[in-house]
Every structure is written in structure tokens, then in C-alpha cells.
Scaffold this active site. Structure first.
Site, PDB file in Angstrom:
ATOM      1  N   LYS A 177       0.840  -1.212   0.000  1.00  0.00           N
ATOM      2  CA  LYS A 177       0.000   0.000   0.000  1.00  0.00           C
ATOM      3  C   LYS A 177       0.872   1.259   0.000  1.00  0.00           C
ATOM      4  O   LYS A 177       0.637   2.205   0.735  1.00  0.00           O
ATOM      5  CB  LYS A 177      -0.927  -0.010   1.210  1.00  0.00           C
ATOM      6  N   CYS A 178       1.865   1.254  -0.862  1.00  0.00           N
ATOM      7  CA  CYS A 178       2.869   2.317  -0.910  1.00  0.00           C
ATOM      8  C   CYS A 178       2.871   2.947  -2.301  1.00  0.00           C
ATOM      9  O   CYS A 178       2.480   2.318  -3.278  1.00  0.00           O
ATOM     10  CB  CYS A 178       4.241   1.691  -0.615  1.00  0.00           C
ATOM     11  N   GLY A 179       3.315   4.178  -2.388  1.00  0.00           N
ATOM     12  CA  GLY A 179       3.442   4.825  -3.694  1.00  0.00           C
ATOM     13  C   GLY A 179       4.380   4.079  -4.621  1.00  0.00           C
ATOM     14  O   GLY A 179       4.279   4.179  -5.844  1.00  0.00           O
TER      15      GLY A 179
END
Length: 168
Positions: free
Chosen positions: A38-40
Site C-alpha cells: 500500500k505504498c506509492g
């Protein structure tokens, strides 16, 4: 593990909690990446998978990518090991090994990451992982050959990996 001298001295856990002897990768070039779902930088899973498949076309038994999920940066990998595996496969078609969730910094840091950071400190000698998707390249001899920041696209490492594979 103070007595560790190579990457192969470690036995991190897989998604089920079983030990994975890194000795099994002796003689291979290994790209180690701390991942998060759930990271850029999460779209880098696609680049890692592409790199994995491309390099393995010409070196099917000599290269491996090992993903180590980590929830230490902004709580960006909160799921269980099973949920993380499912996410990687469904969203990015990941076929390279993604091991069990680890800490990469702090008192509970995985011994393999403590060793990687000591062997190849980051910018200005920093001995901590700065964010998700930092990458460490381990040569066939079990020594750390390179370290790249989260912003480095996996595909850009292909030539470095191929050069390492070409070494005797």
C-alpha cells in the site's frame, strides 16, 4: 548474527513461518527488496516481475528476487503474510519468492537486513533502510554488490544484474 560473513548464513522465515536457508541460493545473484502493498512505490512489483522474467530467460537458474514485506514505513503493509501473497499475485502476477513479513530497522530488525545494511550502508553511511522498495544486490559469492534507493526502478538494474551474472 554477529558471526555471519555472507548472505548464505541466514535463515529468514517464509509466509508460513518456515525457515528459508539462504544457503539454497549459493552461487546465484540475488536481488533483495523490502516491499509493501500500500505504498506509492507498490507498482514496482510489476517492474520486479518483469526484471525477474527477463533475466531468467537467459539465466534460468542463476538469478532470484526475494521480496521481504515490511510494515515499518507508514503502516503500508498491514496485511497478514497470506493477504500479502494474494495481493502480489492478483494485482501484479508476482511469481518470484515473497517471504514472510519482517522489520528492516530497529530492535526487531531481521538479521539478514542488519547484515545487508552493515555491508552496504546507504547515503552518507546511513545504516538504516529509508523506505519501502530499497534494493540490495548480492553476488554469487554471497557479498553485497550494490544498494539502491526506493526511487530506483527495478528495470534499470538489469544491466548491473547481467554484469554480476557474467562474473566467474
Amino acid at each position: 548474527m554477529a558471526s555471519a560473513t555472507t548472505f548464505y548464513d541466514f535463515k529468514p522465515l517464509d509466509k508460513t513461518g518456515a525457515e528459508v536457508p539462504l544457503e539454497d541460493y549459493k552461487g546465484k545473484v540475488v536481488l533483495v527488496v523490502n516491499t509493501a502493498s500500500k505504498c506509492g512505490f507498490t507498482p514496482q512489483f510489476a517492474g520486479l516481475e518483469k526484471l525477474w522474467k527477463t533475466v531468467r530467460e537467459t539465466h534460468p537458474d542463476d538469478f532470484v528476487i526475494l521480496g521481504f514485506p515490511c510494515n515499518q514505513f507508514g503502516g503500508q503493509d498491514p496485511g497478514s503474510n497470506e493477504e500479502i501473497q494474494e495481493f502480489c499475485q492478483i494485482n501484479y502476477g508476482v511469481t518470484f519468492p515473497v517471504l514472510g513479513k519482517v522489520d528492516v530497522n530497529g530492535d526487531n530488525a531481521s538479521p539478514v537486513f542488519e547484515w545487508l545494511k552493515a555491508e552496504k550502508p546507504g547515503l552518507l553511511g546511513m545504516k538504516r533502510v529509508k523506505w519501502n522498495f530499497e534494493k540490495f544486490l548480492v553476488g554469487k559469492d554471497g557479498a553485497v554488490k550494490g544498494r539502491w534507493a526506493s526511487t530506483t526502478k527495478p528495470e534499470s538494474l538489469e544491466s548491473v544484474i547481467l554484469a554480476e551474472l557474467a562474473k566467474q
